[in-house]
Motif scaffolding. Structure first.
Motif, PDB file in Angstrom:
ATOM      1  N   CYS A  35       0.836  -1.200   0.000  1.00  0.00           N
ATOM      2  CA  CYS A  35       0.000   0.000   0.000  1.00  0.00           C
ATOM      3  C   CYS A  35       0.876   1.257   0.000  1.00  0.00           C
ATOM      4  O   CYS A  35       1.498   1.567  -1.005  1.00  0.00           O
ATOM      5  CB  CYS A  35      -0.974  -0.044   1.169  1.00  0.00           C
ATOM      6  SG  CYS A  35      -2.333   1.155   1.056  1.00  0.00           S
ATOM      7  N   GLN A  52     -10.632  -8.115  -1.110  1.00  0.00           N
ATOM      8  CA  GLN A  52     -10.410  -7.970  -2.540  1.00  0.00           C
ATOM      9  C   GLN A  52      -9.926  -9.261  -3.196  1.00  0.00           C
ATOM     10  O   GLN A  52      -8.978  -9.886  -2.739  1.00  0.00           O
ATOM     11  CB  GLN A  52      -9.376  -6.868  -2.806  1.00  0.00           C
ATOM     12  CG  GLN A  52      -9.076  -6.630  -4.261  1.00  0.00           C
ATOM     13  CD  GLN A  52     -10.304  -6.190  -5.034  1.00  0.00           C
ATOM     14  OE1 GLN A  52     -11.015  -5.288  -4.598  1.00  0.00           O
ATOM     15  NE2 GLN A  52     -10.567  -6.822  -6.162  1.00  0.00           N
ATOM     16  N   LEU A  62      -8.043  -5.017   1.198  1.00  0.00           N
ATOM     17  CA  LEU A  62      -7.647  -3.822   0.444  1.00  0.00           C
ATOM     18  C   LEU A  62      -8.205  -2.598   1.151  1.00  0.00           C
ATOM     19  O   LEU A  62      -9.375  -2.587   1.558  1.00  0.00           O
ATOM     20  CB  LEU A  62      -8.196  -3.874  -0.980  1.00  0.00           C
ATOM     21  CG  LEU A  62      -7.925  -2.652  -1.858  1.00  0.00           C
ATOM     22  CD1 LEU A  62      -6.462  -2.597  -2.274  1.00  0.00           C
ATOM     23  CD2 LEU A  62      -8.824  -2.659  -3.084  1.00  0.00           C
ATOM     24  N   ASN A  89      -7.498   1.684   0.644  1.00  0.00           N
ATOM     25  CA  ASN A  89      -6.697   2.805   0.156  1.00  0.00           C
ATOM     26  C   ASN A  89      -7.585   3.876  -0.474  1.00  0.00           C
ATOM     27  O   ASN A  89      -8.709   3.605  -0.888  1.00  0.00           O
ATOM     28  CB  ASN A  89      -5.643   2.341  -0.856  1.00  0.00           C
ATOM     29  CG  ASN A  89      -6.259   1.716  -2.094  1.00  0.00           C
ATOM     30  OD1 ASN A  89      -6.850   2.401  -2.907  1.00  0.00           O
ATOM     31  ND2 ASN A  89      -6.097   0.407  -2.235  1.00  0.00           N
ATOM     32  N   TYR A 105      -6.370  -7.235 -10.261  1.00  0.00           N
ATOM     33  CA  TYR A 105      -7.694  -7.224  -9.656  1.00  0.00           C
ATOM     34  C   TYR A 105      -8.660  -8.029 -10.518  1.00  0.00           C
ATOM     35  O   TYR A 105      -8.667  -7.901 -11.747  1.00  0.00           O
ATOM     36  CB  TYR A 105      -8.223  -5.796  -9.545  1.00  0.00           C
ATOM     37  CG  TYR A 105      -7.443  -4.892  -8.626  1.00  0.00           C
ATOM     38  CD1 TYR A 105      -7.394  -5.128  -7.255  1.00  0.00           C
ATOM     39  CD2 TYR A 105      -6.759  -3.785  -9.124  1.00  0.00           C
ATOM     40  CE1 TYR A 105      -6.689  -4.294  -6.405  1.00  0.00           C
ATOM     41  CE2 TYR A 105      -6.055  -2.941  -8.283  1.00  0.00           C
ATOM     42  CZ  TYR A 105      -6.016  -3.199  -6.927  1.00  0.00           C
ATOM     43  OH  TYR A 105      -5.303  -2.364  -6.094  1.00  0.00           O
ATOM     44  N   ALA A 157      -2.782  -4.725  -9.702  1.00  0.00           N
ATOM     45  CA  ALA A 157      -2.801  -4.589  -8.248  1.00  0.00           C
ATOM     46  C   ALA A 157      -1.406  -4.645  -7.650  1.00  0.00           C
ATOM     47  O   ALA A 157      -1.193  -4.195  -6.523  1.00  0.00           O
ATOM     48  CB  ALA A 157      -3.652  -5.694  -7.624  1.00  0.00           C
ATOM     49  N   PRO A 161      -3.080  -4.117  -2.096  1.00  0.00           N
ATOM     50  CA  PRO A 161      -3.748  -4.891  -1.033  1.00  0.00           C
ATOM     51  C   PRO A 161      -2.784  -5.253   0.098  1.00  0.00           C
ATOM     52  O   PRO A 161      -1.565  -5.191  -0.055  1.00  0.00           O
ATOM     53  CB  PRO A 161      -4.243  -6.139  -1.777  1.00  0.00           C
ATOM     54  CG  PRO A 161      -4.352  -5.708  -3.207  1.00  0.00           C
ATOM     55  CD  PRO A 161      -3.206  -4.765  -3.414  1.00  0.00           C
TER      56      PRO A 161
END
Length: 225
Positions: free
Chosen positions: A86, A115, A140, A142, A167, A179, A193
């Motif tokens: 992240c 996620q 996930l 953010n 994703y 991702a 994630p």
């Protein structure tokens, strides 16, 4: 026992979670402070999630200049395994260890969910305990997780098998449903994630995040054999 460092910046939130995940995987977590100029002899480094330096200016932009990052960049270029989660992924992009950039999520809303992801590559230091094509579910959360890169960079990422996670239902508008990515060498991985929140069913819903932490230990065992 492998020693894995976890960096704490002002505003970091998930360093304790990352250290706990490391312990659960059978390794020793080593706290690393943002103002230090030493990696304390660790064998791998995790840049955890949160809001380093309050995300002022731009997410990860100030943390990139922390003294510890000079050592992380130097060691990563020498082959040290580095995982950015992240905000850590954002710091890796700002440090130019990974290409691309993060912008606000589509719809400008903070995303917090379980996620679904597809593993695109198991050929990295942090994903060798996964299988390419495997579908996993991890946490996930953010507000600036929208991965963007120019067309040439995206083509290089795809052609070089540097897209590590995709994703399955893109929650934030990331290009090519990306991702997580890796550098060309495969020792630096960044993803939005949070695998450290998905190492126990009771607290994270799944244990799908645990292989991140066992993968790097498997890699280290193979390289030291």
């Amino acid at each position: 026992m492998n020693r894995i460092g976890v960096v704490t910046f002002p505003g970091t939130l998930d360093d304790q979670d990352a250290r706990r995940a490391i312990r659960l995987s059978g390794a020793e977590p080593v706290p690393l402070w943002h103002a230090s100029d030493s990696l304390a002899g660790v064998e791998a480094v995790i840049l955890p999630g949160g809001f380093s330096y309050g995300d002022y200016l731009r997410a990860g932009a100030i943390a990139r200049f922390a003294p510890i990052m000079d050592e992380v960049v130097r060691a990563a270029r020498g082959g040290l395994p580095v995982l950015g989660i992240c905000n850590g992924f954002q710091v890796l992009c700002e440090s130019h260890l990974l290409p691309g950039a993060m912008i606000r999520n589509e719809g400008r809303k903070f995303v917090c969910c379980q996620q679904r992801l597809r593993v695109e590559s198991s050929d990295t230091t942090w994903t060798c305990d996964f299988v390419a094509g495997q579908e996993i579910t991890i946490v996930l959360k953010n507000g600036e997780g929208n991965f963007q890169a120019d067309s040439q960079t995206l083509r290089q990422l795809e052609d070089n098998n540097q897209v590590v996670f995709r994703y399955l239902d893109n929650p934030n508008g990331s290009r090519n449903d990306i991702a997580g990515i890796t550098n060309e060498r495969g020792n630096v991985v960044g993803l939005m994630p949070h695998p450290e929140h998905s190492v126990e069913v009771l607290t994270g819903g799944t244990k799908d995040g645990l292989p991140f932490f066992t993968s790097v230990q498997r890699f280290l065992a193979l390289t030291s054999a």
